[in-house]
Scaffold this motif. Sequence first.
Motif, mmCIF file in Angstrom:
data_model
loop_
_atom_site.group_PDB
_atom_site.id
_atom_site.type_symbol
_atom_site.label_atom_id
_atom_site.label_comp_id
_atom_site.label_asym_id
_atom_site.label_seq_id
_atom_site.Cartn_x
_atom_site.Cartn_y
_atom_site.Cartn_z
ATOM 1 N N CYS A 59 39.679 -13.048 -28.318
ATOM 2 C CA CYS A 59 40.689 -11.937 -28.272
ATOM 3 C C CYS A 59 41.960 -12.235 -29.139
ATOM 4 O O CYS A 59 42.681 -11.571 -29.295
ATOM 5 N N GLY A 60 42.175 -13.673 -29.378
ATOM 6 C CA GLY A 60 43.363 -14.201 -29.913
ATOM 7 C C GLY A 60 44.439 -14.355 -29.329
ATOM 8 O O GLY A 60 45.402 -13.402 -28.971
ATOM 9 N N ALA A 61 44.429 -15.674 -29.042
ATOM 10 C CA ALA A 61 45.360 -16.176 -27.875
ATOM 11 C C ALA A 61 46.747 -16.028 -28.694
ATOM 12 O O ALA A 61 47.739 -15.625 -27.826
ATOM 13 N N GLU A 62 47.014 -16.290 -29.870
ATOM 14 C CA GLU A 62 48.352 -16.235 -30.697
ATOM 15 C C GLU A 62 48.833 -14.860 -30.580
ATOM 16 O O GLU A 62 50.069 -14.503 -30.478
ATOM 17 N N ALA A 63 47.759 -13.789 -30.612
ATOM 18 C CA ALA A 63 48.143 -12.623 -30.680
ATOM 19 C C ALA A 63 48.716 -12.042 -29.359
ATOM 20 O O ALA A 63 49.879 -11.256 -29.194
ATOM 21 N N THR A 64 48.267 -12.655 -28.350
ATOM 22 C CA THR A 64 48.883 -12.552 -27.104
ATOM 23 C C THR A 64 50.260 -13.065 -26.930
ATOM 24 O O THR A 64 51.151 -12.369 -26.408
ATOM 25 N N VAL A 65 50.383 -14.117 -27.351
ATOM 26 C CA VAL A 65 51.645 -14.952 -27.258
ATOM 27 C C VAL A 65 52.657 -14.066 -28.128
ATOM 28 O O VAL A 65 53.755 -13.911 -27.705
ATOM 29 N N ASP A 66 52.285 -13.486 -29.194
ATOM 30 C CA ASP A 66 53.226 -12.784 -30.154
ATOM 31 C C ASP A 66 53.439 -11.374 -29.478
ATOM 32 O O ASP A 66 54.666 -11.215 -29.690
ATOM 33 N N ARG A 67 52.555 -10.853 -28.782
ATOM 34 C CA ARG A 67 52.865 -9.530 -28.385
ATOM 35 C C ARG A 67 54.243 -9.904 -27.128
ATOM 36 O O ARG A 67 54.914 -9.040 -26.822
ATOM 37 N N LEU A 68 53.607 -10.806 -26.464
ATOM 38 C CA LEU A 68 54.644 -10.977 -25.156
ATOM 39 C C LEU A 68 56.158 -11.365 -25.610
ATOM 40 O O LEU A 68 57.068 -11.000 -25.101
ATOM 41 N N THR A 69 56.001 -12.017 -26.700
ATOM 42 C CA THR A 69 57.258 -12.694 -27.287
ATOM 43 C C THR A 69 58.094 -11.386 -27.789
ATOM 44 O O THR A 69 59.315 -11.357 -27.715
ATOM 45 N N GLY A 70 57.429 -10.706 -28.481
ATOM 46 C CA GLY A 70 57.928 -9.326 -28.961
ATOM 47 C C GLY A 70 58.332 -8.562 -27.844
ATOM 48 O O GLY A 70 59.227 -7.649 -28.006
ATOM 49 N N GLU A 71 58.010 -8.711 -26.717
ATOM 50 C CA GLU A 71 58.569 -7.766 -25.575
ATOM 51 C C GLU A 71 59.831 -8.409 -24.781
ATOM 52 O O GLU A 71 60.301 -8.169 -23.800
ATOM 53 N N GLY A 72 60.105 -9.797 -25.429
ATOM 54 C CA GLY A 72 61.316 -10.410 -24.993
ATOM 55 C C GLY A 72 60.990 -11.696 -23.871
ATOM 56 O O GLY A 72 61.846 -11.941 -23.195
ATOM 57 N N LEU A 73 59.733 -11.701 -23.854
ATOM 58 C CA LEU A 73 59.414 -12.924 -22.884
ATOM 59 C C LEU A 73 59.076 -14.302 -23.780
ATOM 60 O O LEU A 73 58.948 -14.300 -24.827
ATOM 61 N N SER A 74 59.365 -15.373 -22.863
ATOM 62 C CA SER A 74 58.982 -16.683 -23.481
ATOM 63 C C SER A 74 57.618 -16.906 -23.160
ATOM 64 O O SER A 74 57.314 -16.964 -22.045
ATOM 65 N N ALA A 75 56.671 -17.176 -24.033
ATOM 66 C CA ALA A 75 55.455 -17.117 -23.793
ATOM 67 C C ALA A 75 54.697 -18.400 -24.678
ATOM 68 O O ALA A 75 55.207 -18.590 -25.729
ATOM 69 N N GLY A 76 53.595 -18.836 -23.992
ATOM 70 C CA GLY A 76 52.899 -20.024 -24.552
ATOM 71 C C GLY A 76 51.525 -19.889 -23.841
ATOM 72 O O GLY A 76 51.215 -19.387 -22.993
ATOM 73 N N ILE A 77 50.690 -21.002 -24.465
ATOM 74 C CA ILE A 77 49.385 -21.302 -23.858
ATOM 75 C C ILE A 77 49.446 -22.198 -22.958
ATOM 76 O O ILE A 77 49.696 -23.447 -23.165
ATOM 77 N N ALA A 78 49.312 -22.144 -21.529
ATOM 78 C CA ALA A 78 49.317 -22.865 -20.504
ATOM 79 C C ALA A 78 48.346 -23.715 -20.249
ATOM 80 O O ALA A 78 48.229 -25.120 -19.705
ATOM 81 N N ALA A 79 46.842 -23.284 -20.541
ATOM 82 C CA ALA A 79 45.614 -24.152 -20.258
ATOM 83 C C ALA A 79 44.613 -23.628 -21.117
ATOM 84 O O ALA A 79 44.485 -22.347 -21.606
ATOM 85 N N ARG A 80 43.524 -24.349 -21.499
ATOM 86 C CA ARG A 80 42.226 -24.052 -22.313
ATOM 87 C C ARG A 80 41.280 -24.653 -21.498
ATOM 88 O O ARG A 80 41.459 -25.702 -20.917
ATOM 89 N N ALA A 81 39.995 -24.033 -21.688
ATOM 90 C CA ALA A 81 38.846 -24.622 -21.425
ATOM 91 C C ALA A 81 37.727 -24.149 -22.095
ATOM 92 O O ALA A 81 37.858 -23.016 -22.705
ATOM 93 N N THR A 82 36.495 -24.890 -22.242
ATOM 94 C CA THR A 82 35.493 -24.189 -22.978
ATOM 95 C C THR A 82 34.154 -24.237 -22.082
ATOM 96 O O THR A 82 33.955 -25.218 -21.386
ATOM 97 N N VAL A 83 33.642 -23.191 -22.151
ATOM 98 C CA VAL A 83 32.557 -22.862 -21.188
ATOM 99 C C VAL A 83 31.363 -22.328 -21.961
ATOM 100 O O VAL A 83 31.480 -21.873 -23.049
ATOM 101 N N PRO A 84 29.965 -22.461 -21.530
ATOM 102 C CA PRO A 84 29.021 -21.975 -22.222
ATOM 103 C C PRO A 84 29.129 -20.304 -22.161
ATOM 104 O O PRO A 84 29.510 -19.796 -21.228
ATOM 105 N N TRP A 85 28.519 -19.757 -23.222
ATOM 106 C CA TRP A 85 28.229 -18.453 -23.342
ATOM 107 C C TRP A 85 27.495 -17.842 -22.088
ATOM 108 O O TRP A 85 26.416 -18.248 -21.623
#
Length: 229
Positions: free
Chosen positions: A169-195
């Motif tokens: 879905c685009g992690a950076e797109a989410t960060v950018d949307r939240l930042t654009g709404e005036g929030l301080s945003a970033g990626i807190a955690a990642r994990a990789t799982v099988p489909w």
Amino acid sequence: MTSTALTSGTLPGGLVALPSVYRPQADTRLLAATLAQEEVGPLTDVLEIGTGTGALALHAARRGAATVTAVDVSWLAVVTARMNARFHRLPLRVLHGDFAERTRGRRFDLIVTNPPYVPAPSTRLPPRGAERAWDAGPDGRLVIDRICEAAAALLRPGGVLLMVHSGMCGAEATVDRLTGEGLSAGIAARATVPWGPVLRSRRAWLERRGLAGAGEKREELVVIRARNT
């Protein structure tokens, strides 16, 4: 940002789920592990958007939150969450309907959400069925973007939003949307799982859309953390 182990130790056991209600899976466990790092106490008002079985809301209640409100568009999910709250003897306020409408005029210290985020051919959200828990339009962002738009108004000063979704879905797109709404945003955690079976059933379509590479078999999950400064 951390790579978080997908353990179930922070989630309550013995959860029931009525048909078509999303059961806790890898994304739920990743979000729960991230939630465990947040301060939750007797002054914390918590909101869960898209509660499903109520697993994350119950986790917050068990940690002693002042109030925990859980919202879901599915009546089956609402009934399930209420059943689980009663079984675990934990105080939840479980509401049916659209999260923006059911929380109008309220603000929270902590919001957690595992929204629908799986890319789907339809441009509309499913009106019924199990697919309501995961299908979210051609880019998987129909619900994610609504939450991003509403977050600043729902959070008190210093309040935190935790949202899990697929890297498709685009992690950076989410960060950018939240930042654009005036929030301080970033990626807190990642994990990789099988489909899982849903992605496997859409492989050809996902590859045509450029959302997955040929033969790809694993999906990245991300937890986005945003703070209302």
